[in-house]
Motif scaffolding. Sequence first.
Motif, PDB file in Angstrom:
ATOM      1  N   ILE A  24       0.838  -1.200   0.000  1.00 29.37           N
ATOM      2  CA  ILE A  24       0.000   0.000   0.000  1.00 29.37           C
ATOM      3  C   ILE A  24       0.872   1.250   0.000  1.00 29.37           C
ATOM      4  O   ILE A  24       0.640   2.191  -0.768  1.00 29.37           O
ATOM      5  CB  ILE A  24      -0.961  -0.002   1.208  1.00 29.37           C
ATOM      6  N   ALA A  25       1.898   1.282   0.847  1.00 27.77           N
ATOM      7  CA  ALA A  25       2.779   2.451   0.925  1.00 27.77           C
ATOM      8  C   ALA A  25       3.481   2.693  -0.407  1.00 27.77           C
ATOM      9  O   ALA A  25       3.664   3.839  -0.818  1.00 27.77           O
ATOM     10  CB  ALA A  25       3.800   2.268   2.046  1.00 27.77           C
ATOM     11  N   TYR A  26       3.855   1.624  -1.082  1.00 23.86           N
ATOM     12  CA  TYR A  26       4.554   1.748  -2.355  1.00 23.86           C
ATOM     13  C   TYR A  26       3.613   2.199  -3.469  1.00 23.86           C
ATOM     14  O   TYR A  26       3.947   3.087  -4.247  1.00 23.86           O
ATOM     15  CB  TYR A  26       5.202   0.410  -2.718  1.00 23.86           C
ATOM     16  N   GLU A  27       2.443   1.582  -3.543  1.00 24.72           N
ATOM     17  CA  GLU A  27       1.526   1.863  -4.637  1.00 24.72           C
ATOM     18  C   GLU A  27       0.662   3.094  -4.407  1.00 24.72           C
ATOM     19  O   GLU A  27       0.176   3.689  -5.366  1.00 24.72           O
ATOM     20  CB  GLU A  27       0.607   0.655  -4.882  1.00 24.72           C
ATOM     21  N   PHE A  31      -1.269   7.120   1.317  1.00 28.00           N
ATOM     22  CA  PHE A  31      -1.559   6.347   2.519  1.00 28.00           C
ATOM     23  C   PHE A  31      -0.331   6.189   3.417  1.00 28.00           C
ATOM     24  O   PHE A  31      -0.395   5.535   4.456  1.00 28.00           O
ATOM     25  CB  PHE A  31      -2.072   4.944   2.154  1.00 28.00           C
ATOM     26  N   GLY A  32       0.793   6.760   3.028  1.00 32.52           N
ATOM     27  CA  GLY A  32       2.042   6.569   3.755  1.00 32.52           C
ATOM     28  C   GLY A  32       1.953   6.900   5.232  1.00 32.52           C
ATOM     29  O   GLY A  32       2.440   6.153   6.086  1.00 32.52           O
ATOM     30  N   PRO A  43       9.980  -1.702  11.302  1.00 37.18           N
ATOM     31  CA  PRO A  43      10.998  -0.651  11.210  1.00 37.18           C
ATOM     32  C   PRO A  43      11.545  -0.422   9.798  1.00 37.18           C
ATOM     33  O   PRO A  43      11.780   0.719   9.407  1.00 37.18           O
ATOM     34  CB  PRO A  43      12.103  -1.127  12.157  1.00 37.18           C
ATOM     35  N   GLY A  44      11.764  -1.471   9.040  1.00 34.72           N
ATOM     36  CA  GLY A  44      12.279  -1.304   7.675  1.00 34.72           C
ATOM     37  C   GLY A  44      11.310  -0.543   6.790  1.00 34.72           C
ATOM     38  O   GLY A  44      11.717   0.265   5.951  1.00 34.72           O
ATOM     39  N   LEU A  45      10.030  -0.780   6.974  1.00 43.17           N
ATOM     40  CA  LEU A  45       9.021  -0.062   6.204  1.00 43.17           C
ATOM     41  C   LEU A  45       8.967   1.397   6.643  1.00 43.17           C
ATOM     42  O   LEU A  45       8.864   2.301   5.814  1.00 43.17           O
ATOM     43  CB  LEU A  45       7.651  -0.728   6.358  1.00 43.17           C
ATOM     44  N   LYS A  46       9.089   1.627   7.944  1.00 42.45           N
ATOM     45  CA  LYS A  46       9.121   3.018   8.426  1.00 42.45           C
ATOM     46  C   LYS A  46      10.319   3.751   7.837  1.00 42.45           C
ATOM     47  O   LYS A  46      10.219   4.906   7.445  1.00 42.45           O
ATOM     48  CB  LYS A  46       9.169   3.052   9.955  1.00 42.45           C
ATOM     49  N   ARG A  47      11.452   3.076   7.782  1.00 45.11           N
ATOM     50  CA  ARG A  47      12.637   3.697   7.199  1.00 45.11           C
ATOM     51  C   ARG A  47      12.387   4.051   5.741  1.00 45.11           C
ATOM     52  O   ARG A  47      12.736   5.131   5.279  1.00 45.11           O
ATOM     53  CB  ARG A  47      13.837   2.767   7.320  1.00 45.11           C
ATOM     54  N   TRP A  48      11.798   3.115   4.998  1.00 43.06           N
ATOM     55  CA  TRP A  48      11.521   3.359   3.585  1.00 43.06           C
ATOM     56  C   TRP A  48      10.570   4.542   3.429  1.00 43.06           C
ATOM     57  O   TRP A  48      10.789   5.412   2.588  1.00 43.06           O
ATOM     58  CB  TRP A  48      10.928   2.099   2.947  1.00 43.06           C
ATOM     59  N   ILE A  49       9.514   4.573   4.238  1.00 38.67           N
ATOM     60  CA  ILE A  49       8.558   5.683   4.170  1.00 38.67           C
ATOM     61  C   ILE A  49       9.244   6.998   4.546  1.00 38.67           C
ATOM     62  O   ILE A  49       9.000   8.032   3.925  1.00 38.67           O
ATOM     63  CB  ILE A  49       7.334   5.418   5.076  1.00 38.67           C
ATOM     64  N   GLY A  53       8.595   8.333   1.265  1.00 42.91           N
ATOM     65  CA  GLY A  53       7.182   8.684   1.391  1.00 42.91           C
ATOM     66  C   GLY A  53       6.914  10.139   1.054  1.00 42.91           C
ATOM     67  O   GLY A  53       7.837  10.943   0.897  1.00 42.91           O
ATOM     68  N   ASP A  54       5.640  10.472   0.968  1.00 45.49           N
ATOM     69  CA  ASP A  54       5.290  11.863   0.685  1.00 45.49           C
ATOM     70  C   ASP A  54       5.547  12.729   1.924  1.00 45.49           C
ATOM     71  O   ASP A  54       5.907  12.236   2.991  1.00 45.49           O
ATOM     72  CB  ASP A  54       3.844  11.978   0.194  1.00 45.49           C
ATOM     73  N   GLU A  55       5.386  14.026   1.760  1.00 43.33           N
ATOM     74  CA  GLU A  55       5.713  14.978   2.831  1.00 43.33           C
ATOM     75  C   GLU A  55       4.929  14.682   4.113  1.00 43.33           C
ATOM     76  O   GLU A  55       5.486  14.689   5.210  1.00 43.33           O
ATOM     77  CB  GLU A  55       5.429  16.411   2.356  1.00 43.33           C
ATOM     78  N   ARG A  56       3.640  14.408   3.985  1.00 45.42           N
ATOM     79  CA  ARG A  56       2.812  14.140   5.167  1.00 45.42           C
ATOM     80  C   ARG A  56       3.308  12.901   5.916  1.00 45.42           C
ATOM     81  O   ARG A  56       3.378  12.880   7.145  1.00 45.42           O
ATOM     82  CB  ARG A  56       1.347  13.964   4.756  1.00 45.42           C
ATOM     83  N   ALA A  57       3.690  11.868   5.180  1.00 47.65           N
ATOM     84  CA  ALA A  57       4.194  10.640   5.809  1.00 47.65           C
ATOM     85  C   ALA A  57       5.510  10.906   6.528  1.00 47.65           C
ATOM     86  O   ALA A  57       5.708  10.451   7.658  1.00 47.65           O
ATOM     87  CB  ALA A  57       4.367   9.547   4.760  1.00 47.65           C
ATOM     88  N   ARG A  58       6.408  11.652   5.880  1.00 47.59           N
ATOM     89  CA  ARG A  58       7.701  11.959   6.519  1.00 47.59           C
ATOM     90  C   ARG A  58       7.501  12.803   7.774  1.00 47.59           C
ATOM     91  O   ARG A  58       8.160  12.591   8.792  1.00 47.59           O
ATOM     92  CB  ARG A  58       8.625  12.657   5.525  1.00 47.59           C
TER      93      ARG A  58
END
Length: 155
Positions: A24-27, A31-32, A43-49, A53-58
């Motif tokens: 979901i985060a990738y596509e 939704f990030g 944790p690895g997904l959080k790092r990737w986001i 990720g977009d500004e809101r996710a970061r």
Amino acid sequence: MVDYDAAVAAVQDPNADPILLAKIAYENPEFGANVAVNPRCYPGLKRWIAEFGDERARETLAQYGFTAEAFGGPVQDQEAPSQAAFEEPVATNPYGFTAEQALTTTDQMQIAQIAQYAPELRACIARNPNTYPALIEWLGQLGDPAINAALASRQ
């Protein structure tokens, strides 16, 4: 692609499949932030986001202290370990299954039997390109470092 309604339901589900959250985060970058605060976001997904990720996710992750720098900086491309980098396990099962069989068999029933009756060979099964997806997913849930390394080499 993940259906919008399925994505909405998954990011709100505290028991969501972490792999689905990553997809979901990738596509669906929008939704990030929702993926990042889900308790099943690893944790690895959080790092990737935090990095992609977009500004809101970061911003959401930064509020929780998660930034790309906090995880060791930007994600770096790495070479997958070669087959030679893996130490072959010693087969100790009483059924006669060998590391060679676990690495090369195409027989799905035999792969399942090796996974069940020869746990010492599970890392080899994880490296076998013929291992079926449901077994790969199950192996990933075991939390065994050798299996996780073997699964990572499949990428």
